[in-house]
Design a protein around this motif. Structure first.
Motif, PDB file in Angstrom:
ATOM      1  N   ALA A 114       3.046  -5.279  -8.498  1.00 14.15           N
ATOM      2  CA  ALA A 114       3.881  -4.379  -7.712  1.00 14.15           C
ATOM      3  C   ALA A 114       5.267  -4.987  -7.531  1.00 14.15           C
ATOM      4  O   ALA A 114       5.403  -6.193  -7.368  1.00 14.15           O
ATOM      5  CB  ALA A 114       3.251  -4.132  -6.347  1.00 14.15           C
ATOM      6  N   THR A 150       7.635  -1.432  -3.826  1.00 13.83           N
ATOM      7  CA  THR A 150       6.301  -0.823  -3.861  1.00 13.83           C
ATOM      8  C   THR A 150       5.362  -1.570  -2.923  1.00 13.83           C
ATOM      9  O   THR A 150       4.578  -0.966  -2.202  1.00 13.83           O
ATOM     10  CB  THR A 150       5.730  -0.865  -5.288  1.00 13.83           C
ATOM     11  OG1 THR A 150       6.776  -0.554  -6.191  1.00 13.83           O
ATOM     12  CG2 THR A 150       4.592   0.091  -5.445  1.00 13.83           C
ATOM     13  N   LYS A 155       3.406   0.466  -0.094  1.00  9.40           N
ATOM     14  CA  LYS A 155       1.977   0.727  -0.240  1.00  9.40           C
ATOM     15  C   LYS A 155       1.126  -0.189   0.628  1.00  9.40           C
ATOM     16  O   LYS A 155       0.005   0.166   0.988  1.00  9.40           O
ATOM     17  CB  LYS A 155       1.559   0.516  -1.702  1.00  9.40           C
ATOM     18  CG  LYS A 155       2.228   1.447  -2.652  1.00  9.40           C
ATOM     19  CD  LYS A 155       1.217   2.405  -3.212  1.00  9.40           C
ATOM     20  CE  LYS A 155       1.959   3.569  -3.783  1.00  9.40           C
ATOM     21  NZ  LYS A 155       1.354   4.396  -4.685  1.00  9.40           N
ATOM     22  N   VAL A 156       1.627  -1.381   0.880  1.00  7.94           N
ATOM     23  CA  VAL A 156       0.759  -2.381   1.488  1.00  7.94           C
ATOM     24  C   VAL A 156       1.190  -2.745   2.906  1.00  7.94           C
ATOM     25  O   VAL A 156       0.365  -2.922   3.781  1.00  7.94           O
ATOM     26  CB  VAL A 156       0.723  -3.642   0.598  1.00  7.94           C
ATOM     27  CG1 VAL A 156      -0.049  -4.735   1.266  1.00  7.94           C
ATOM     28  CG2 VAL A 156       0.104  -3.308  -0.743  1.00  7.94           C
ATOM     29  N   LYS A 190       5.297 -10.323 -10.891  1.00  6.58           N
ATOM     30  CA  LYS A 190       4.597  -9.151 -11.418  1.00  6.58           C
ATOM     31  C   LYS A 190       4.574  -9.124 -12.943  1.00  6.58           C
ATOM     32  O   LYS A 190       3.776  -8.410 -13.534  1.00  6.58           O
ATOM     33  CB  LYS A 190       5.205  -7.864 -10.864  1.00  6.58           C
ATOM     34  CG  LYS A 190       6.568  -7.488 -11.393  1.00  6.58           C
ATOM     35  CD  LYS A 190       7.034  -6.201 -10.718  1.00  6.58           C
ATOM     36  CE  LYS A 190       8.508  -5.958 -10.881  1.00  6.58           C
ATOM     37  NZ  LYS A 190       8.937  -5.643 -12.236  1.00  6.58           N
ATOM     38  N   PHE A 194      -6.017  -5.745   1.064  1.00  7.05           N
ATOM     39  CA  PHE A 194      -5.203  -4.743   1.739  1.00  7.05           C
ATOM     40  C   PHE A 194      -6.063  -3.993   2.747  1.00  7.05           C
ATOM     41  O   PHE A 194      -6.975  -3.268   2.363  1.00  7.05           O
ATOM     42  CB  PHE A 194      -4.593  -3.781   0.720  1.00  7.05           C
ATOM     43  CG  PHE A 194      -3.852  -4.491  -0.385  1.00  7.05           C
ATOM     44  CD1 PHE A 194      -2.981  -5.536  -0.090  1.00  7.05           C
ATOM     45  CD2 PHE A 194      -4.044  -4.143  -1.710  1.00  7.05           C
ATOM     46  CE1 PHE A 194      -2.311  -6.206  -1.105  1.00  7.05           C
ATOM     47  CE2 PHE A 194      -3.376  -4.812  -2.726  1.00  7.05           C
ATOM     48  CZ  PHE A 194      -2.507  -5.844  -2.424  1.00  7.05           C
ATOM     49  N   ASN A 229      -5.703  -1.443   4.559  1.00  9.48           N
ATOM     50  CA  ASN A 229      -5.677   0.023   4.591  1.00  9.48           C
ATOM     51  C   ASN A 229      -6.352   0.642   3.385  1.00  9.48           C
ATOM     52  O   ASN A 229      -6.339   1.848   3.222  1.00  9.48           O
ATOM     53  CB  ASN A 229      -4.229   0.507   4.668  1.00  9.48           C
ATOM     54  CG  ASN A 229      -3.395  -0.011   3.502  1.00  9.48           C
ATOM     55  OD1 ASN A 229      -3.541  -1.159   3.090  1.00  9.48           O
ATOM     56  ND2 ASN A 229      -2.555   0.831   2.949  1.00  9.48           N
ATOM     57  N   MET A 230      -6.928  -0.195   2.517  1.00 12.76           N
ATOM     58  CA  MET A 230      -7.546   0.345   1.304  1.00 12.76           C
ATOM     59  C   MET A 230      -9.025  -0.041   1.233  1.00 12.76           C
ATOM     60  O   MET A 230      -9.410  -1.130   1.637  1.00 12.76           O
ATOM     61  CB  MET A 230      -6.851  -0.213   0.061  1.00 12.76           C
ATOM     62  CG  MET A 230      -5.397   0.189  -0.051  1.00 12.76           C
ATOM     63  SD  MET A 230      -4.718  -0.462  -1.558  1.00 12.76           S
ATOM     64  CE  MET A 230      -2.972  -0.358  -1.166  1.00 12.76           C
ATOM     65  N   MET A 280      -0.801  -0.120 -10.481  1.00 12.57           N
ATOM     66  CA  MET A 280       0.550  -0.658 -10.634  1.00 12.57           C
ATOM     67  C   MET A 280       0.920  -0.739 -12.110  1.00 12.57           C
ATOM     68  O   MET A 280       2.080  -0.663 -12.474  1.00 12.57           O
ATOM     69  CB  MET A 280       0.642  -2.063 -10.018  1.00 12.57           C
ATOM     70  CG  MET A 280       0.586  -2.084  -8.512  1.00 12.57           C
ATOM     71  SD  MET A 280       1.921  -1.149  -7.775  1.00 12.57           S
ATOM     72  CE  MET A 280       1.050   0.159  -6.948  1.00 12.57           C
TER      73      MET A 280
END
Ligand SMILES: Nc1ncnc2c1ncn2[C@@H]1O[C@H](COP(=O)(O)OP(=O)(O)OP(=O)(O)O)[C@@H](O)[C@H]1O
Ligand SMILES: [Mg+2]
Lengths: 282, 344
Positions: free
Chosen positions: A182, A186, A190-191, B73, B87, B89-90, B102
């Motif tokens: 990412a 991003t 997203k995180v 990345k 994460f 929230n996932m 990604m």
């Protein structure tokens, strides 16, 4: 044995003492409100503790007054706009400082403390001087209010955003996301963002309530040009005490509602957390 | 050129050098461990390979490509953090799918890959759980799966097991090792636990103070420590200087100034055999101080002329009747007396 009994007695005595303090405090806090409520409902009130007769006339008048709704509308607009603008600006700034320039955070901490160092009246006069002429003549418009409220609420927003970033270990999350392919933006979107928004909710609502009740700045910087609910109340007081009391009570109920919302949302958790809690209960 | 090549990497924080001219290489499919005490620069080195820390000088290559100045990345590495960094929230599924998304993969493409990975890490049925609904071990597996599903060129593990309790740690490290073998995944594993390093690694690099102290297979590191630091760090070695050994009554000491002798190569021989004197052994007399039972071995502490000798004996040899202050005779095979380079 004797000492145990004495202890027990002292404990019971202590408890009674606590209750007494709380009751006195509550009376102290609520008496003016009860008085105002009675006053706003009174038709006649002479020589007695309670009114001689009651009426809803003042409320009827108030609720039929377009100015009242407009004032509420303006206040809500200013509050929401300010909180939204503050969040939009502060969250990315705090995030960038926290993750990429940890040394810069100290500077921000200092600037955050400034609004506490200056009493509102002092800063208001300074602000009027600067912004009533020159390239940015915004005195008397809603924009100066938003700008001032921004400064006023940013300490609360800052604290909550920073705490949220610490709680979720934002730096680790961003690094993990980056290694997984990412980009920095991003990763933030997203995180980080989804995980800190719930944490900032309470601070946002508190800020909202604070702006909702703010008077000094709105009176001095904008005055009658932009009649907020507090300005409306101020003007009502000049015409009729009883009508003003009705405004106060209505306003009080609104704030009560808002606070209830804050408390309720205070225990609100995002999707993942909520589900976990539910399953634990099963 | 090796698959991973790290050349002359230097890094300082302010005036403090943390990595001092580090060079090493990793072969494709190899499991390499960076082992060293806390603060020796292991994480800094690993994070430099991942691109999370910049370096002052040096070069790094993966698969022949110079990655020194690439952003994280673009390095095609996978990394598992000590804190897992899942994460919150996932769900498990979305955490594992994150890297593939990604990489601009479509849902239809990545779904089977993610499902396959969930099966590999043995979390079937927990796809929709959120990280805080999982145990520590399960969370670590998700972190592992999340990194592996992208098939990175190199997997970097920074003390992935240190937050887990001893039992889970042992089983999970074996799982990691098996998975690594199955996928032939080039892996760099960071730990400060020498037992962990010795059990899982193809090769170990022992670091100290920002420098490489010694590298070799587990076998070599364990049996042939090259320096005093390695001998002391690897475990219960007896580390003695020549004068100390002379004082303790040894004769025929091999050449060298400092020696490492493992406790299990020392044997306690009967007093009656005083006359017996095998060539190739050094002998001395000492007094039993105390012993501790370490599961299948018993560790005796024997006083030999002021030196404390640790001696490991299998727990079935019937020596337990040795009493305190009883005189014993120790024999050490000369070829097991490992000469060391002095510290510093
Ligand atoms: N951001 C930083 N600023 C200054 N010094 C740092 C920073 N990060 C690490 N260091 C220093 O670099 C040295 C190496 O740190 P590093 O995290 O690589 O150690 P480590 O070998 O991973 O230790 P551990 O086993 O405790 O994780 C330490 O002495 C540490 O104090
Ligand atoms: Mg570390």
């Amino acid at each position: 044995m004797k000492t145990v009994a004495a202890n027990g007695k002292r404990k019971a005595g202590g408890k009674r003492w606590h209750v007494a303090v709380i009751v006195v405090l509550l009376i102290y806090l609520f008496l003016p409100i009860v008085g105002t409520l009675l006053f706003s409902l009174a038709k006649e009130w002479q020589d007695e503790i309670f009114p001689n007769s009651y009426t809803l006339e003042w409320y009827a008048q108030l609720l039929a007054d377009m100015r009242f709704y407009e004032a509420i509308g303006r206040t809500v607009l200013v509050s929401v706009l300010t909180v939204a603008i503050t969040l939009t600006i502060m969250i990315p700034v705090i995030f960038v400082l926290h993750v990429y320039f940890p040394n810069g955070e100290k500077l921000l901490q200092i600037s955050i403390m400034l609004p506490f160092a200056f009493p509102p009246v002092v800063s208001a006069i300074g602000l009027i001087k600067i912004y009533s002429s020159g390239p940015l003549a915004i005195t008397g418009t809603v924009w100066i209010l938003i700008a001032v409220y921004f400064v006023l609420i940013q300490p609360f927003i800052y604290q909550s955003v920073r705490n949220s970033l610490n709680t979720i270990n934002a730096i680790d999350l961003v690094e993990a996301a980056e290694v997984l392919g990412a980009g920095k933006m991003t990763a933030f979107r997203k995180v980080v963002l989804p995980n800190i928004l719930p944490g900032t909710l309470v601070a946002s609502l508190l800020s909202f309530s604070m702006i909702f009740g703010e008077f000094v700045m709105s009176r001095m910087l904008v005055g009658g040009d932009y009649e907020t609910i507090q300005m409306f109340l101020y003007n009502q007081m000049k015409t009729s005490g009883q009508s003003a009391s009705a405004v106060v009570i209505t306003y009080f109920l609104l704030i009560l509602l808002l606070s209830g919302l804050v408390l309720k949302l205070g225990s609100w958790k995002p999707r993942g957390y909520k589900k976990a809690a539910l399953q634990e209960e099963e | 050129m090796s698959f991973v090549q790290v050349e002359h990497v230097m890094k300082s924080y302010g005036e403090v050098p943390v990595l001092k001219d580090i060079s090493f290489s990793v072969e494709e499919g190899e499991f390499l461990t960076l082992l060293g005490p806390s603060g020796c620069g292991k994480s800094t080195l690993l994070r430099a390979i991942a691109g999370l820390n910049d370096i002052d000088s040096g070069k790094m290559f993966i698969g022949g490509r110079d990655i020194t100045s690439l952003s994280p990345k673009d390095r095609q590495v996978g990394m598992v953090f000590q804190s897992y960094a899942l994460f919150p929230n996932m769900s498990v599924f979305d955490n594992i799918a994150f890297g593939l998304k990604m990489g601009k993969m479509k849902k239809a493409e990545y779904t089977p890959l993610v499902e396959q990975m969930i099966e590999i890490i043995d979390l079937k049925g927990k796809e929709n759980y959120y990280p805080n609904q999982l145990s520590g071990g399960q969370q670590q597996r998700v972190a592992l799966g999340r990194s592996l599903v992208k098939r990175p060129k190199v997997l970097l593990l920074d003390e992935p097991l240190s937050a887990l309790d001893a039992k889970i740690r042992r089983s999970l490290r074996n799982e990691i090792r098996q998975l690594q073998r199955k996928l032939n995944m080039t892996t760099i594993f960071v730990t400060h636990d020498q037992e962990e390093a010795l059990t899982v690694s193809d090769r170990i690099i022992v670091m100290n103070n920002g420098e490489i102290e010694q590298q070799g297979t587990s076998e070599e590191i364990y049996t042939l420590p090259g320096t005093e630091f390695v001998a002391r760090f690897i475990g219960s070695y007896n580390v003695w200087s020549r004068p100390e050994m002379e004082q303790a009554g040894f004769a025929d000491i091999p050449s060298g100034d400092l020696f490492a002798i493992r406790p299990e190569v020392i044997s306690i021989v009967p007093q009656a055999a005083v006359a017996a004197h095998d060539a190739g052994y050094m002998y001395t007399i000492g007094y039993m101080k105390h012993y501790a039972i370490l599961g299948n071995v018993v560790r005796y502490h024997v006083d030999i002329g002021g030196l404390d000798a640790s001696v490991d004996v299998l727990n079935d040899s019937g020596l337990l009747h040795l009493r305190e202050n009883e005189a014993v005779r120790l024999a050490i095979p000369m070829e097991k007396c490992q000469p060391l380079k002095k510290l510093g």
